[in-house]
Design a protein around this motif. Structure first.
Motif, PDB file in Angstrom:
ATOM      1  N   UNK A  22      36.710  44.152  35.823  1.00 56.69           N
ATOM      2  CA  UNK A  22      37.549  45.367  35.724  1.00 56.69           C
ATOM      3  C   UNK A  22      37.455  45.729  37.191  1.00 56.69           C
ATOM      4  N   UNK A  23      36.229  46.187  37.695  1.00 63.61           N
ATOM      5  CA  UNK A  23      35.857  46.788  38.934  1.00 63.61           C
ATOM      6  C   UNK A  23      36.609  46.108  39.951  1.00 63.61           C
ATOM      7  N   UNK A  24      36.275  44.736  39.861  1.00 59.70           N
ATOM      8  CA  UNK A  24      36.928  43.718  41.118  1.00 59.70           C
ATOM      9  C   UNK A  24      38.274  43.918  41.086  1.00 59.70           C
ATOM     10  N   UNK A  25      38.954  44.026  40.069  1.00 61.77           N
ATOM     11  CA  UNK A  25      40.543  44.406  40.048  1.00 61.77           C
ATOM     12  C   UNK A  25      40.791  45.512  40.790  1.00 61.77           C
ATOM     13  N   UNK A  26      40.003  46.524  40.763  1.00 58.06           N
ATOM     14  CA  UNK A  26      40.565  47.708  41.209  1.00 58.06           C
ATOM     15  C   UNK A  26      40.262  47.807  42.683  1.00 58.06           C
ATOM     16  N   UNK A  27      39.241  47.045  43.063  1.00 56.51           N
ATOM     17  CA  UNK A  27      38.623  46.956  44.467  1.00 56.51           C
ATOM     18  C   UNK A  27      38.408  48.421  45.080  1.00 56.51           C
ATOM     19  N   UNK A  68      32.571  39.197  45.459  1.00 59.16           N
ATOM     20  CA  UNK A  68      33.334  39.535  46.581  1.00 59.16           C
ATOM     21  C   UNK A  68      33.567  41.226  47.073  1.00 59.16           C
ATOM     22  N   UNK A  69      32.707  42.198  46.455  1.00 62.98           N
ATOM     23  CA  UNK A  69      32.915  43.454  46.488  1.00 62.98           C
ATOM     24  C   UNK A  69      31.767  43.851  47.046  1.00 62.98           C
ATOM     25  N   UNK A  70      31.619  44.234  48.438  1.00 64.87           N
ATOM     26  CA  UNK A  70      30.424  44.657  49.097  1.00 64.87           C
ATOM     27  C   UNK A  70      30.407  46.182  49.003  1.00 64.87           C
TER      28      UNK A  70
END
Length: 311
Positions: A74-79, A105-107
């Motif tokens: 869910x967090x990755x989808x918001x980026x 992939x989210x730094x």
């Protein structure tokens, strides 16, 4: 302007050129701006606690892997560029989530974690941008009915500096839950915490009235109740904070589901200072519409986009 088929060749060329110029101007303006996405998410106990595991009660079980995987998705989808976190465990738990997001992939290499007086649940923040000021408060004492108390989760307060040197001050809160407690009326305790949070915000805005301040978090009340109205402040006042109305793609505004009572409520908020409000892109702000939201938490993530002008 008359329909194009009534225009002369010169007029058609002029009209098209004007349209092209307008589009190019818009694209140039968009390219010169800097956008920052901020999210806030109550993770529902990202920490070891008593849980039912394989049909047995475990006293110190971590958040189940399938729930953690859903949180990360869910967090990755918001980026988000900046991520406010509610109900995270200790600093090791924060690092665990940070590592999982990095693997996805989210730094978000910069972090803040607030101790508070609650030994289990904490407020934290992860950021793609460096944190240039830290003003979080772990220990906030107050008196209630003659008893000495402390704000359960403290107040998170950091300032980040973006790639183009804009600054954004983020204040995070997790007010007392609606769960009854034997010692006090939970509403009175939540109202007192909200008053102390408002006092903290007033101090910021009195010293820096043009500060870009964004309040985020789980405030555990609906917008018609005293704590939320108090946090907004007086309309037209220099310390006014405006509640950002958020909705999912279906137009629904709830952020929390209380399964025991079948109640959907909006308990998670963003409030923006007067100076920040015009920079918020309302059509790029909202509530996560992930259909499997309840695999991750009893809350839904919220997000907003801030567009800073060219410096």
């Amino acid at each position: 302007m008359p329909p194009e088929f009534l225009l002369t060749g010169v007029q058609r060329f002029t009209a098209r050129a004007a349209c092209t110029t307008a589009v190019l101007f818009f694209l140039a303006a968009a390219a010169s701006a800097e956008t920052v996405v901020v999210a806030s998410y109550n993770l529902q106990n990202y920490l070891p606690m008593e849980r039912q595991v394989d049909g047995l009660r475990s006293q110190n079980a971590p958040k189940p892997e399938e729930e953690v995987a859903a949180v990360v998705r869910i967090i990755r989808a918001i980026r988000p560029d900046v991520l406010g976190l509610i109900e995270i465990g200790n600093e090791e738990m924060l690092q665990d989530l940070q590592s999982r997001l990095s693997a996805a992939g989210l730094e978000l290499p910069y972090s803040e974690w607030v101790k508070g007086s609650d030994p289990a649940r904490h407020i934290a923040l992860l950021s793609r941008f460096p944190i240039v000021a830290r003003n979080s408060r772990d220990d906030i004492p107050f008196s209630l009915q003659g008893s000495r108390q402390r704000v359960g989760r403290g107040i998170l307060d950091v300032t980040i500096r973006t790639d183009r040197s804009h600054t954004l001050r983020l204040v995070g809160a997790h007010l007392k839950s609606q769960r009854p407690i034997p010692e006090f009326d939970e509403r009175e305790l939540r109202a007192k915490e909200a008053w102390l949070l408002r006092k903290h915000l007033d101090e910021i805005l009195a010293a820096h009235p043009r500060e870009n301040v964004l309040l985020f978090g789980d405030l555990n009340d609906t917008k018609n109740e005293y704590p939320i109205q108090l946090l907004g402040g007086s309309p037209g006042s220099p310390g006014r904070l405006r509640d950002l109305p958020l909705a999912d793609r279906h137009g629904e505004r709830w952020t929390h589901f209380w399964s025991a009572a079948d109640i959907y409520s909006r308990l998670d908020y963003f409030f923006a200072s007067n100076h920040l409000w015009p920079l918020i892109k309302k059509d790029a702000s909202g509530i996560s519409s992930d259909p499997a939201w309840n695999q991750a938490s009893d809350h839904r993530a919220i997000f907003t986009t801030i567009t800073f002008p060219k410096k």
